[in-house]
Design a protein around this motif. Structure first.
Motif, PDB file in Angstrom:
ATOM      1  N   THR A  59      15.385  -4.866  -2.593  1.00 18.56           N
ATOM      2  CA  THR A  59      15.722  -4.009  -3.734  1.00 18.56           C
ATOM      3  C   THR A  59      15.095  -4.511  -5.035  1.00 18.56           C
ATOM      4  OG1 THR A  59      17.807  -5.209  -3.669  1.00 18.56           O
ATOM      5  CG2 THR A  59      17.868  -2.923  -2.950  1.00 18.56           C
ATOM      6  N   ASP A  60      14.784  -3.542  -5.880  1.00 15.42           N
ATOM      7  CA  ASP A  60      14.103  -3.754  -7.154  1.00 15.42           C
ATOM      8  C   ASP A  60      15.186  -3.573  -8.223  1.00 15.42           C
ATOM      9  OD1 ASP A  60      12.313  -3.751  -9.232  1.00 15.42           O
ATOM     10  OD2 ASP A  60      11.107  -2.057  -8.504  1.00 15.42           O
ATOM     11  N   GLU A  61      15.611  -4.674  -8.837  1.00 16.36           N
ATOM     12  CA  GLU A  61      16.878  -4.603  -9.562  1.00 16.36           C
ATOM     13  C   GLU A  61      16.773  -4.733 -11.079  1.00 16.36           C
ATOM     14  OE1 GLU A  61      19.734  -7.145  -7.638  1.00 16.36           O
ATOM     15  OE2 GLU A  61      19.215  -6.380  -5.648  1.00 16.36           O
ATOM     16  N   LYS A 272       3.385   8.018  -1.637  1.00 18.48           N
ATOM     17  CA  LYS A 272       2.162   8.337  -2.386  1.00 18.48           C
ATOM     18  C   LYS A 272       2.362   8.242  -3.899  1.00 18.48           C
ATOM     19  CE  LYS A 272       3.001  13.325  -2.215  1.00 18.48           C
ATOM     20  NZ  LYS A 272       2.579  14.619  -1.734  1.00 18.48           N
ATOM     21  N   ASP A 273       3.619   8.343  -4.360  1.00 17.00           N
ATOM     22  CA  ASP A 273       3.879   8.287  -5.802  1.00 17.00           C
ATOM     23  C   ASP A 273       3.671   6.900  -6.383  1.00 17.00           C
ATOM     24  OD1 ASP A 273       6.074   7.827  -4.044  1.00 17.00           O
ATOM     25  OD2 ASP A 273       7.373   7.614  -5.779  1.00 17.00           O
ATOM     26  N   ILE A 274       3.639   5.872  -5.546  1.00 18.97           N
ATOM     27  CA  ILE A 274       3.478   4.527  -6.113  1.00 18.97           C
ATOM     28  C   ILE A 274       2.167   3.881  -5.630  1.00 18.97           C
ATOM     29  CG2 ILE A 274       5.930   4.150  -6.576  1.00 18.97           C
ATOM     30  CD1 ILE A 274       6.183   2.590  -4.002  1.00 18.97           C
ATOM     31  N   TRP A 302       5.719  12.864   1.162  1.00 18.76           N
ATOM     32  CA  TRP A 302       7.095  13.044   0.692  1.00 18.76           C
ATOM     33  C   TRP A 302       7.861  13.973   1.601  1.00 18.76           C
ATOM     34  CZ3 TRP A 302       9.893  12.479  -4.218  1.00 18.76           C
ATOM     35  CH2 TRP A 302       9.536  11.273  -4.830  1.00 18.76           C
ATOM     36  N   TRP A 303       9.131  13.740   1.712  1.00 22.53           N
ATOM     37  CA  TRP A 303      10.006  14.670   2.431  1.00 22.53           C
ATOM     38  C   TRP A 303      10.607  15.649   1.452  1.00 22.53           C
ATOM     39  CZ3 TRP A 303      10.504  15.805   7.383  1.00 22.53           C
ATOM     40  CH2 TRP A 303       9.881  14.926   8.272  1.00 22.53           C
ATOM     41  N   LEU A 304      10.461  16.920   1.790  1.00 21.70           N
ATOM     42  CA  LEU A 304      11.073  17.972   0.985  1.00 21.70           C
ATOM     43  C   LEU A 304      12.304  18.454   1.741  1.00 21.70           C
ATOM     44  CD1 LEU A 304       7.803  19.990   0.328  1.00 21.70           C
ATOM     45  CD2 LEU A 304       8.761  18.163  -1.070  1.00 21.70           C
TER      46      LEU A 304
HETATM   47  N1  MSP Z   1      11.027   0.178  -7.000  1.00 24.41           N
HETATM   48  C1  MSP Z   1       9.851   0.955  -6.790  1.00 24.41           C
HETATM   49  C2  MSP Z   1       8.978   0.310  -5.729  1.00 24.41           C
HETATM   50  C3  MSP Z   1       8.558  -1.078  -6.019  1.00 24.41           C
HETATM   51  S1  MSP Z   1       7.629  -1.750  -4.712  1.00 24.41           S
HETATM   52  C4  MSP Z   1       7.036  -3.165  -5.312  1.00 24.41           C
HETATM   53  C5  MSP Z   1      10.235   2.361  -6.363  1.00 24.41           C
HETATM   54  N2  MSP Z   1      11.435   2.524  -5.849  1.00 24.41           N
HETATM   55  S2  MSP Z   1      12.087   3.924  -5.383  1.00 24.41           S
HETATM   56  O1  MSP Z   1      13.397   3.593  -4.893  1.00 24.41           O
HETATM   57  O2  MSP Z   1      12.024   4.876  -6.436  1.00 24.41           O
HETATM   58  O3  MSP Z   1      11.182   4.514  -4.268  1.00 24.41           O
HETATM   59  C6  MSP Z   1      10.890   3.785  -3.150  1.00 24.41           C
HETATM   60  C7  MSP Z   1      10.081   4.549  -2.143  1.00 24.41           C
HETATM   61  O4  MSP Z   1      10.788   5.705  -1.721  1.00 24.41           O
HETATM   62  C8  MSP Z   1       8.736   5.015  -2.658  1.00 24.41           C
HETATM   63  O5  MSP Z   1       7.744   4.609  -1.726  1.00 24.41           O
HETATM   64  C9  MSP Z   1       8.835   6.508  -2.654  1.00 24.41           C
HETATM   65  O6  MSP Z   1       7.633   7.118  -2.310  1.00 24.41           O
HETATM   66  C10 MSP Z   1       9.866   6.740  -1.573  1.00 24.41           C
HETATM   67  N3  MSP Z   1      10.482   8.034  -1.714  1.00 24.41           N
HETATM   68  C11 MSP Z   1      11.360   8.462  -2.653  1.00 24.41           C
HETATM   69  N4  MSP Z   1      11.635   9.775  -2.417  1.00 24.41           N
HETATM   70  C12 MSP Z   1      10.939  10.207  -1.339  1.00 24.41           C
HETATM   71  C13 MSP Z   1      10.921  11.368  -0.556  1.00 24.41           C
HETATM   72  N5  MSP Z   1      11.582  12.456  -0.892  1.00 24.41           N
HETATM   73  N6  MSP Z   1      10.179  11.354   0.575  1.00 24.41           N
HETATM   74  C14 MSP Z   1       9.532  10.234   1.010  1.00 24.41           C
HETATM   75  N7  MSP Z   1       9.556   9.120   0.316  1.00 24.41           N
HETATM   76  C15 MSP Z   1      10.023   9.149  -0.978  1.00 24.41           C
HETATM   77  O7  MSP Z   1       9.415   3.250  -6.482  1.00 24.41           O
END
Ligand code: MSP
Length: 653
Positions: A59-61, A272-274, A302-304
């Motif tokens: 987790t990224d806190e 793909k967003d990161i 992404w999942w819709l």
């Molecule tokens: N904390 C950052 C990542 C840091 S990695 C060094 C972050 N966290 S997040 O919780 O917002 O998202 C984590 C992951 O979840 C991302 O890879 C993001 O693409 C994925 N998803 C979030 N919503 C999503 C969907 N609806 N579908 C698929 N994956 C998606 O970004």
């Protein structure tokens, strides 16, 4: 044939795989589950291939987003993080996610590691002090590009998430990203698989080609972060902090041996967003600090939900635990990995999910396991010992398995998990066909053919054992159940692809009576949320007063078992198929409105109930000479298929 269990004795191959670390501002959802399930499946696959694997998640806190979210909830950031971490760990347990290490960026060893690396880059001259003026999106924890225009209120909107950005003007430390443009381009050129799928690599390269600006990597207005060493007014930018988890999570700063063994990472799985953070900033930070670079950043889609982006404001965020309650882990794992190739977006609908579970899992695989084990139990009291000699049909089945196995392994290796599953299902259908051709239920009536009967069921059992091996990475719970029902005393996880033999199933093992592998859940029960919101459907006057018919009237309807031979789409329609169905002695044609619910391959070879004495009708210019029966579930057709093998043409009463 005796099968070895020990793994090969040569030097173990290593594999290091990571997921992103998830923000703790909110509870886990299907997107988080998706990446983590992919990572877990690849981990299990690599272990069966003889690799020593390290699977990191966490987790990224830190950062403004968590600081803000905690304040809104009346909690300290760490209290919020502790709660949400509990939810993540619980979900991973329910989904059978077998990670090796769960990193939290608030742990002291991580914070210390980040400060050391920061200091190292500063001493090297890659970090310098300046003033940052610009716009910042808290939701994405990202600085906006300068060329984004201001709206009439003088504000800027984040192009990634659509939220309003904050204007920032503060002293900060910069990372000299601009100096890495050419080095990055050379690196991409020399390592074309660094970013996958290839379309994402092109995106990254064209972005970097346009030139890179130095990156602000500290904040003075954010308190919830790791302090800059020697200048604690500044906290380190959350992405600088977070990306380095891939080093601290594998021992950097606390376990030299572990770090030396596993770094660099083999795959960073991300959404793909990161991508830019991982494909541009991350290798640049590593180049600056002198670490070897990871082999691959694999970006998934992404999942819709019902074709729309999920968001809290729309209230359509999918909570995986609701699905797990009804189905357990495997159907969700299977659906997410089977439905789309990893790089593309996927759409989750309750109907689509249920269709896959009923068709692929319950009908194809579940029935095969059930039929085979039932026959072994009924005909041999669960114990196959006098097994007759192999025929060429038996050898063909084994050859089909060997072919499937090598293709499945290659697809898993390539992260084409959907294709691996497709291949496995081709084999499942081959086994179904093998049983249909060999007709053990007929042979069972002839005592002199007992050794042949035993051979057929032995082959089918071997095939199930092989299927258990191949589905194990994605469906560990079902694979283990099949394995145990086959009477195996050793663990499936002690096996290894190379040493696995189709005929490694010991004869004489005691087979358990079959237990259902996949639950059958009704659509109405499944769509819990929706169900609560909807008024009960109005009854038609006909339903209010149900008309009764006599037994004789019912007997006028000639219901028969029909075997579906071919299925073609009726051109220019969405819903209609033209289907040829065998009623034993004769073949009939019918036009059926089930194309939205079933694919041709879900139907071909299946046995269904048809009305044999229905007057023909012409639909879209095609003569329809019979009709199949299906349940009407909220307007969706659900076909009852036969579990037992029954001859086409048999009467149904
Ligand atoms: N904390 C950052 C990542 C840091 S990695 C060094 C972050 N966290 S997040 O919780 O917002 O998202 C984590 C992951 O979840 C991302 O890879 C993001 O693409 C994925 N998803 C979030 N919503 C999503 C969907 N609806 N579908 C698929 N994956 C998606 O970004």
């Amino acid at each position: 044939m005796v099968e070895k269990q020990a793994k090969p004795s040569n030097q173990p191959k290593k594999f290091y795989i990571t997921t992103p670390i998830y923000y703790v501002n909110d509870i886990p959802h299907i997107g988080h589950a998706y990446t983590t399930i992919i990572a877990d499946s690849i981990t299990r696959h690599k272990k069966l291939a003889g690799y020593e694997v390290y699977f990191l998640t966490g987790t990224d806190e830190h950062g403004q987003k968590i600081e803000k979210s905690a304040a809104e909830k009346g909690l300290s950031p760490l209290e919020l993080a502790d709660k949400v971490v509990g939810r993540f760990k619980q979900l991973w347990k329910e989904l059978l996610i077998n990670y090796d290490f769960f990193i939290r960026t608030t742990e002291p060893f991580h914070e210390k590691g980040i400060q050391e690396i920061f200091q190292r880059l500063k001493e090297k001259g890659d970090i310098y002090k300046g003033i940052y003026k610009g716009w910042y999106c808290v939701s994405c924890e990202n600085f906006l590009a300068e060329d984004i225009p201001q709206d009439e209120d003088g504000l800027k909107t984040c192009p990634d998430c659509g939220q309003k950005a904050n204007q920032v003007a503060e002293d900060c430390y910069f990372f000299r990203l601009s100096a890495y443009r050419d080095k990055l381009l050379t690196f991409y050129q020399q390592n074309p698989n660094f970013v996958r799928p290839p379309a994402r690599m092109n995106e990254v390269v064209s972005f970097v080609r346009q030139g890179l600006k130095d990156l602000s990597i500290t904040r003075t207005t954010v308190r919830w972060g790791i302090p800059v060493p020697g200048d604690p007014e500044h906290t380190i930018y959350v992405w600088f902090d977070a990306l380095h988890n891939y080093l601290t999570g594998i021992g950097y700063g606390w376990n030299k041996e572990l770090f030396a063994k596993f770094w660099p990472a083999d795959i960073h799985l991300i959404g793909k967003d990161i991508l830019r953070f991982h494909a541009i900033f991350w290798p640049a930070f590593l180049m600056a600090a002198g670490f070897p670079l990871p082999h691959c950043v694999f970006s998934h889609g992404w999942w819709l939900k019902d074709e729309t982006k999920m968001s809290k404001s729309k209230g359509n965020v999918l909570d995986p635990s609701l699905i797990l309650e009804d189905f357990g882990p495997d159907p969700l794992r299977y659906f997410l990995l089977r439905e789309v190739p990893i790089g593309l977006d996927g759409n989750f609908s309750h109907e689509g999910f249920l269709h896959r579970v009923n068709s692929d899992l319950a009908n194809d695989l579940g029935n095969l396991v059930h039929r085979t084990l039932t026959m072994i139990n009924n005909y041999f009291q669960g114990n196959l010992n006098e097994v007759g000699d192999e025929t060429s049909l038996d050898q063909n089945l084994q050859a089909a398995f060997e072919k499937a196995k090598s293709q499945v392994i290659a697809h898993y290796d390539d992260l084409a998990i959907n294709r691996a599953l497709e291949e496995i299902w081709v084999f499942v259908n081959q086994v179904n066909k093998y049983l249909a051709e060999n007709e053990p239920w007929k042979i069972a009536r002839r005592p002199e053919k007992r050794p042949r009967l035993a051979r057929i069921l032995y082959q089918a059992g071997c095939a199930l054992r092989g299927i258990a091996l191949l589905i194990y990475p994605v469906m560990p719970a079902s694979a283990t159940k099949i394995w145990e029902m086959l009477g195996e005393k050793t663990k499936l996880t002690d096996r290894h692809y190379d040493q696995f033999r189709f005929d490694g199933w010991e004869k004489g093992l005691r087979i358990s009576p079959p237990k259902p592998l996949f639950p059958r859940v009704k659509l109405e029960d499944f769509i819990k949320g929706k169900k609560a919101q909807q008024p009960p459907p109005k009854k038609t006057p006909k339903e209010e007063k149900m008309e009764m018919i006599s037994f004789d009237e019912f007997m006028k309807i000639d219901l028969r078992v029909g075997e579906i031979l071919t299925v073609e789409k009726v051109e220019g329609t969405k819903k209609l198929y033209k289907i040829q169905v065998s009623l034993g002695e004769e073949t009939r044609q019918m036009v059926s409105g089930i194309a939205e619910e079933y694919k041709p391959e879900d139907l071909t070879g299946k046995k269904v109930v048809v009305v044999a004495n229905l007057k023909p009708a012409v639909i879209r210019g095609i003569e329809s000479q019979t009709m199949l029966l299906a349940a009407d579930v909220n307007g969706q057709a659900v076909i009852p298929f036969f579990i037992e093998d029954v001859p086409a043409g048999a009467k149904v009463r």
